[in-house]
Structures are given as C-alpha cells and as structure tokens.
Scaffold this active site. Structure first.
Site, short mmCIF file in Angstrom:
data_model
loop_
_atom_site.label_atom_id
_atom_site.label_comp_id
_atom_site.label_asym_id
_atom_site.label_seq_id
_atom_site.Cartn_x
_atom_site.Cartn_y
_atom_site.Cartn_z
N HIS A 175 0.87 -1.18 0.00
CA HIS A 175 0.00 0.00 0.00
C HIS A 175 0.91 1.23 0.00
CE1 HIS A 175 -3.78 -1.91 2.11
NE2 HIS A 175 -4.06 -1.68 0.84
N CYS A 269 -2.31 2.83 9.21
CA CYS A 269 -3.31 1.86 8.76
C CYS A 269 -4.52 1.83 9.68
CB CYS A 269 -2.73 0.45 8.73
SG CYS A 269 -1.38 0.23 7.58
N1 ARG Z 1 -3.70 -7.07 6.60
C1 ARG Z 1 -4.13 -5.89 5.93
C2 ARG Z 1 -4.06 -6.09 4.42
O1 ARG Z 1 -3.15 -6.73 3.96
C3 ARG Z 1 -3.29 -4.72 6.35
C4 ARG Z 1 -3.80 -3.42 5.83
C5 ARG Z 1 -2.92 -2.28 6.19
N2 ARG Z 1 -3.50 -1.05 5.87
C6 ARG Z 1 -2.87 0.00 5.29
N3 ARG Z 1 -3.49 1.13 5.20
N4 ARG Z 1 -1.67 -0.12 4.79
O2 ARG Z 1 -4.91 -5.63 3.69
#
Ligand code: ARG
Length: 286
Positions: A175, A269
């Site tokens: 991300h 996150c």
């Molecule tokens: N386990 C989640 C995923 O892989 C983590 C999300 C993290 N969120 C972020 N905004 N980077 O989707």
C-alpha cells in the site's frame, strides 16, 4: 502548535478528526501480504492495549477520534485507513482487491451515510487511504498491488484535484501508506526502493523536501505514520526516521503497534482521516 526547525521555519500542527475501529476481532487468519503469517499468533490483549495507546495519543495531541463498530469475521477491519477516502467532507467508498476484506467496504460506507456524509460508492478497486494519499494540491494514488490505477478518474471527478499515480514495486510495501507519508507543507517522507523510477522522479518534482527513509526504518513500517503538520505519530522501532523528522522540525511521537505489524499494518493503517471542510483539507498543501 508551532515550533522552529533547524532552518528557522515554523511547523504548525492542526487538530484533526480521525476514524478508528477497535481491534475486537483483529487476527491474522489469511495471508494477503508478505507480513501476514496465519501460523504466528496475535497477542490480542497486547493488540488491544497498543490500539488504545494509539487512540489516546491522538486525543492527547488534541485530535478528535471517532469510532466505527467492528464486525465479527472481518479481522482486518481495524485498518480503518482502508475504509474510505474523505476530503472536504466528501467520501469515496472503498472496494477491496481480496474477497476476505470485501464486506469492509459496505461497513465503512454505511457508517459515513449514517453520520451524514455524502458517500459515493466506488467503481474501481481502491483500498482507501492505504493507496490514496491527500497531499494538499494533489492526490497521490498508489497502484501495483491493490488499488486499480483507474481510480484516478473517480478521484478527480469527486474531489476536483489532480491525481498523480505512483507505481509500487516491492511487495512488502503493498500500500502507498507503507512507503510514503505526507508530513506537512511540501514535505514528504518516503522509501525510494518501494517505487519505480518514474514515480521516484514524480515525487522529486512535486515535493521540495523529500526525506528518504533508510531500509531499517522502512522495514519496521516506519513510514506508516500520521502527521498533523507538526507531530508525527510513527512506529517506535523506526528510531532513525524519528531522528530525521526531528532534524526537519517535526516532533516524532513514537508508539508501539508491533502486533499490527504482524498483519502488515502500523499507526496510519489504523487511522482514517475525516477531512471535514475544504479548509481542513488544504492544511498540508505543498
Ligand atoms: N492485513 C491488511 C491487508 O493486507 C493490512 C492493511 C494495512 N493497511 C494500510 N493502510 N496499509 O490488507
């Protein structure tokens, strides 16, 4: 909320409104990024304590924290940043890449509808502020792992701002908010290795001050930080990045969210910014 950095400039913080989701059902039950290992247990008591400390840190810094009820069976819903994008009181809902997270989109969209926000259902896959980062006069949109680059058109139409697409090339930084943080006016911290050449060049031309994180700070998700223009809430393990931020006139506020890193998450996150007005939306303009 002002302070002077080494060059005599003043950093001004501004109080923000954040949406967070308590980690009642947080777990690592599947693996959709390289950080996740369903065989490695989460200490749920510790995770709950770390989440409360993050929430309390925001409140102590003068921010408003609102919460959304967690939904059983959605272990990643704690990562509120992925739930929507909110700029100037307008809301673009999220549409998740993986079926395991799909139902989170509606849960967040209905929270915004119930709370009086005009919320728009998305047509492209987009994982909210995970990949869509408001940078004042532009919106940065990450792609490569989750969000579809076609989201640019939806963002431009809804928010009336130009969108700069950035390509992510390292699966650990799946991300955009794991590899980049807008700190304040014209100032961004990023991990160059997470981007392709064209995206690195775009960042260099957009932002007069680009703080480059070292491998060891990026590898503890140090860039998954929340800035109010002065205070930067970041993972406690990213000590080198904290020092770089302090050198640039910011006030690092370390928090330990190690349990969430087991899912590929950090402070940002867990935090969705609700930018209520155009005024607040424009606060960190470069
Ligand atoms: N386990 C989640 C995923 O892989 C983590 C999300 C993290 N969120 C972020 N905004 N980077 O989707």
């Amino acid at each position: 909320m002002t302070q002077t950095d080494g060059t005599g400039r003043h950093r001004a913080g501004q109080s923000r409104t954040y949406l967070m989701c308590p980690p009642d059902y947080f777990a690592v039950e599947y693996a959709i990024n390289p950080w996740m290992n369903p065989g490695e247990p989460i200490d749920t008591v510790l995770a709950a304590r770390q989440w409360r400390q993050l929430r309390d840190t925001f409140t102590r810094l003068g921010h408003t924290v609102r919460t959304i009820d967690p939904v059983p069976g959605l272990p990643d819903m704690v990562f509120a940043a992925n739930g929507a994008t909110v700029i100037g009181g307008r809301v673009l809902g999220a549409r998740f890449r993986h079926p395991q997270r799909a139902a989170e989109g509606d849960a967040y969209l209905s929270w915004f509808a119930r709370n009086g926000y005009p919320a728009v259902a998305p047509s492209s896959v987009n994982e909210g502020e995970g990949d869509i980062v408001f940078a004042g006069r532009v919106i940065l949109a990450g792609h490569g792992y989750r969000t579809d680059p076609a989201v640019s058109r939806e963002l431009e139409a809804l928010f009336g701002l130009p969108v700069v697409s950035l390509r992510l090339v390292d699966p650990r930084f799946y991300h955009l908010d794991t590899a980049l943080c807008v700190l304040g006016a014209g100032t961004v911290a990023c991990y160059p290795g997470a981007f392709d050449d064209a995206s690195r060049a775009a960042l260099a031309s957009l932002f007069p001050t680009l703080i480059e994180a070292k491998d060891e700070d990026a590898e503890v998700l140090g860039l998954n930080a929340v800035s109010d223009g002065r205070h930067v809430v970041l993972p406690a393990q990213a000590a080198g990045l904290a020092a770089q931020l302090a050198d640039n006139g910011f006030e690092p506020v370390p928090v330990d969210v190690s349990e969430f890193r087991k899912s590929g998450g950090g402070p940002k996150c867990c935090t969705l910014e609700i930018r209520e007005t155009r005024q607040s939306a424009l606060a960190p303009a470069p």
